[in-house]
Design a protein around this motif. Structure first.
Motif, mmCIF file in Angstrom:
data_model
loop_
_atom_site.group_PDB
_atom_site.id
_atom_site.type_symbol
_atom_site.label_atom_id
_atom_site.label_comp_id
_atom_site.label_asym_id
_atom_site.label_seq_id
_atom_site.Cartn_x
_atom_site.Cartn_y
_atom_site.Cartn_z
ATOM 1 N N ILE A 43 0.941 -1.222 -0.040
ATOM 2 C CA ILE A 43 0.165 -0.015 0.150
ATOM 3 C C ILE A 43 0.944 1.258 -0.032
ATOM 4 O O ILE A 43 1.638 1.343 0.714
ATOM 5 C CB ILE A 43 -1.023 0.046 1.118
ATOM 6 N N LYS A 44 0.766 2.038 -0.900
ATOM 7 C CA LYS A 44 1.122 3.494 -1.017
ATOM 8 C C LYS A 44 0.024 4.290 -1.540
ATOM 9 O O LYS A 44 -0.091 4.274 -2.831
ATOM 10 C CB LYS A 44 2.453 3.616 -1.927
ATOM 11 N N ASN A 45 -0.604 4.651 -0.520
ATOM 12 C CA ASN A 45 -1.897 5.646 -0.878
ATOM 13 C C ASN A 45 -1.577 7.105 -0.800
ATOM 14 O O ASN A 45 -1.219 7.500 0.362
ATOM 15 C CB ASN A 45 -3.104 5.377 -0.073
ATOM 16 N N GLU A 46 -1.588 7.901 -2.130
ATOM 17 C CA GLU A 46 -1.284 9.280 -1.918
ATOM 18 C C GLU A 46 -2.599 9.857 -1.420
ATOM 19 O O GLU A 46 -3.854 9.690 -1.679
ATOM 20 C CB GLU A 46 -1.099 10.006 -3.443
ATOM 21 N N ILE A 47 -2.418 10.713 -0.440
ATOM 22 C CA ILE A 47 -3.424 11.547 0.174
ATOM 23 C C ILE A 47 -3.965 12.498 -0.730
ATOM 24 O O ILE A 47 -3.185 13.619 -1.032
ATOM 25 C CB ILE A 47 -3.256 11.968 1.434
ATOM 26 N N PRO A 48 -5.351 12.531 -1.168
ATOM 27 C CA PRO A 48 -5.611 13.560 -2.307
ATOM 28 C C PRO A 48 -5.685 15.122 -1.881
ATOM 29 O O PRO A 48 -5.067 15.926 -2.849
ATOM 30 C CB PRO A 48 -7.189 13.161 -2.307
ATOM 31 N N SER A 49 -5.753 15.220 -0.714
ATOM 32 C CA SER A 49 -5.641 16.737 -0.041
ATOM 33 C C SER A 49 -4.215 17.090 0.268
ATOM 34 O O SER A 49 -4.068 18.189 0.542
ATOM 35 C CB SER A 49 -6.617 16.797 1.085
ATOM 36 N N MET A 50 -3.255 16.000 0.209
ATOM 37 C CA MET A 50 -1.971 16.367 0.617
ATOM 38 C C MET A 50 -0.921 15.705 -0.444
ATOM 39 O O MET A 50 -0.368 14.822 -0.390
ATOM 40 C CB MET A 50 -1.447 15.871 1.808
ATOM 41 N N PRO A 51 -0.837 16.538 -1.610
ATOM 42 C CA PRO A 51 -0.111 16.076 -2.767
ATOM 43 C C PRO A 51 1.432 15.782 -2.145
ATOM 44 O O PRO A 51 2.047 16.445 -1.650
ATOM 45 C CB PRO A 51 0.021 17.045 -3.929
ATOM 46 N N GLY A 275 -2.897 21.522 6.594
ATOM 47 C CA GLY A 275 -3.535 22.542 5.865
ATOM 48 C C GLY A 275 -2.439 23.601 5.441
ATOM 49 O O GLY A 275 -2.737 24.165 4.223
ATOM 50 N N GLU A 276 -1.541 24.207 6.010
ATOM 51 C CA GLU A 276 -0.467 25.051 5.702
ATOM 52 C C GLU A 276 0.451 24.212 4.348
ATOM 53 O O GLU A 276 0.641 25.144 3.578
ATOM 54 C CB GLU A 276 0.405 25.347 6.691
ATOM 55 N N TYR A 277 0.618 23.065 4.604
ATOM 56 C CA TYR A 277 1.189 22.324 3.524
ATOM 57 C C TYR A 277 0.695 22.302 2.306
ATOM 58 O O TYR A 277 0.801 22.574 0.911
ATOM 59 C CB TYR A 277 1.387 20.867 4.092
ATOM 60 N N SER A 278 -0.778 22.173 2.375
ATOM 61 C CA SER A 278 -1.726 21.800 1.257
ATOM 62 C C SER A 278 -2.047 23.261 0.531
ATOM 63 O O SER A 278 -1.923 23.053 -0.793
ATOM 64 C CB SER A 278 -2.999 21.142 1.702
ATOM 65 N N MET A 279 -1.842 24.216 1.008
ATOM 66 C CA MET A 279 -2.320 25.512 0.561
ATOM 67 C C MET A 279 -1.002 25.916 -0.433
ATOM 68 O O MET A 279 -1.114 26.375 -1.564
ATOM 69 C CB MET A 279 -2.671 26.373 1.540
ATOM 70 N N VAL A 280 -0.028 25.646 0.127
ATOM 71 C CA VAL A 280 1.580 26.097 -0.420
ATOM 72 C C VAL A 280 1.414 24.991 -1.959
ATOM 73 O O VAL A 280 1.709 25.513 -2.904
ATOM 74 C CB VAL A 280 2.669 25.697 0.276
ATOM 75 N N LYS A 281 1.040 23.707 -1.607
ATOM 76 C CA LYS A 281 1.187 22.698 -2.733
ATOM 77 C C LYS A 281 0.201 23.165 -3.709
ATOM 78 O O LYS A 281 0.253 23.065 -5.136
ATOM 79 C CB LYS A 281 1.025 21.223 -2.170
#
Length: 325
Positions: A43-51, A275-281
């Protein structure tokens, strides 16, 4: 005639001169990298809200550990996603739980890598709250008993640092006593001393499958409007024996971080949250910002505000970018 104003720009004229007078520095040694480990295989699931951030089964986790070590990041914090959940979060304190097994594997492969274990129940309970629920309320003292069991189990698995994030009253004192009684007197506690009930946690709850199934966490996490309360929380944890103090989230609470740093000689940790990470991405994916420049400036702001260490999902990238500079 000599001008009456000061020429502050004199100290900015060359790159080397700017480096000589630089007040705040950022190093890969400052970083703690969060990793999500999940039951199962392949399993290596990318988190949709955290690219760029994934859930890893243990057979895939080894490759991620290798990336951490090759980037020179000195520490990780583990979050577990169990296959089964119940009202008491039993898998959190199972000696063969996912975080415990990931910790053992990490110490076998890379014994010098510092392993932090997040000590909470929200990922393990079927209701998604950070403790034992009575009716619609999280019972503080019943929760403490289970959190202490979790901390001891994590230390027994080889965790170098226990990082309790539950925000129950007295959690540092109870965990410290339990660790000491179990013979782990030298295992430090990195307390989530100041943890706000923040909207910035949304992507993390996707990653850890830890969203509350009813209500919210405002009866135990802090009101974002409060500053003095943060200092009371930090003072309590200092008195109870915390070895580090975390301020979470970081970016919207830099003022609080500075005040916590000014009140203590303990190391202060910024949690640069999901959330801080995802906004930047998201902005970088649109080409609206320079991701490298924004990330390094943001992390530097946390150091300037008083953080000694930074938990960040940018850790591997930031460590590599700092090597390039």
């Amino acid at each position: 005639m000599t001008p009456s104003f000061k020429r502050n720009r004199r100290l900015r004229t060359t790159a080397n001169l700017r480096a000589m007078v630089r007040e705040t520095t950022l190093s890969k040694n400052d970083f703690i990298y969060p990793i999500f480990v999940i039951e199962g295989e392949n399993i290596k699931n990318e988190i949709p809200s955290m690219p760029g951030i994934y859930q890893f089964s243990l057979d895939q986790y080894e490759a991620e550990l290798k990336r951490v070590v090759e980037a020179g990041v000195p520490s990780i914090i583990l979050f577990g996603v169990p296959s089964e959940k119940d009202a008491c979060g039993t898998e959190a304190y199972n000696d063969e739980g996912i975080v415990q097994r990931a910790t053992k594997l990490t110490k076998q492969l890379y014994p010098d890598l510092v392993v932090l274990a997040d000590t909470c129940l929200c990922q393990y309970t079927d209701h998604g709250h950070c403790g034992v629920v009575e009716g619609d309320y999280v019972d503080n003292d019943q929760s403490l008993e289970l959190l202490a069991k979790t901390a001891v189990s994590q230390a027994r698995a080889g965790a170098d640092i226990i990082a309790p994030s539950n925000m129950m009253d007295g959690f540092v004192a109870v965990i410290r006593e339990a660790l000491d009684e179990a013979g782990f007197v030298n295992v430090p506690i990195m307390s989530y001393a100041v943890k706000y009930a923040s909207a910035y946690y949304g992507p993390f709850r996707d990653a850890a499958d830890s969203a509350p199934q009813f209500g919210d966490r405002k009866t135990y996490q802090m009101d974002p409007a409060n500053r003095r309360e943060a200092l009371r929380e930090a003072e309590s944890d200092i008195d109870e024996g915390a070895d580090f103090l975390i301020v979470k989230p970081a970016l919207s609470y830099l003022d609080v971080m500075r005040e916590v740093k000014d009140m203590t000689n303990l190391p202060v940790v910024a949690y640069n949250v999901s959330g801080e990470y995802s906004m930047v991405k998201a902005a970088a994916a649109q080409g609206w910002i320079d991701e490298k420049a924004i990330v390094l400036e943001t992390l530097l702001s946390m150091k300037r505000a008083g953080a000694d260490l930074i938990m960040t999902y940018h850790a591997i990238d930031a460590a590599c970018w700092l090597e390039e500079n």
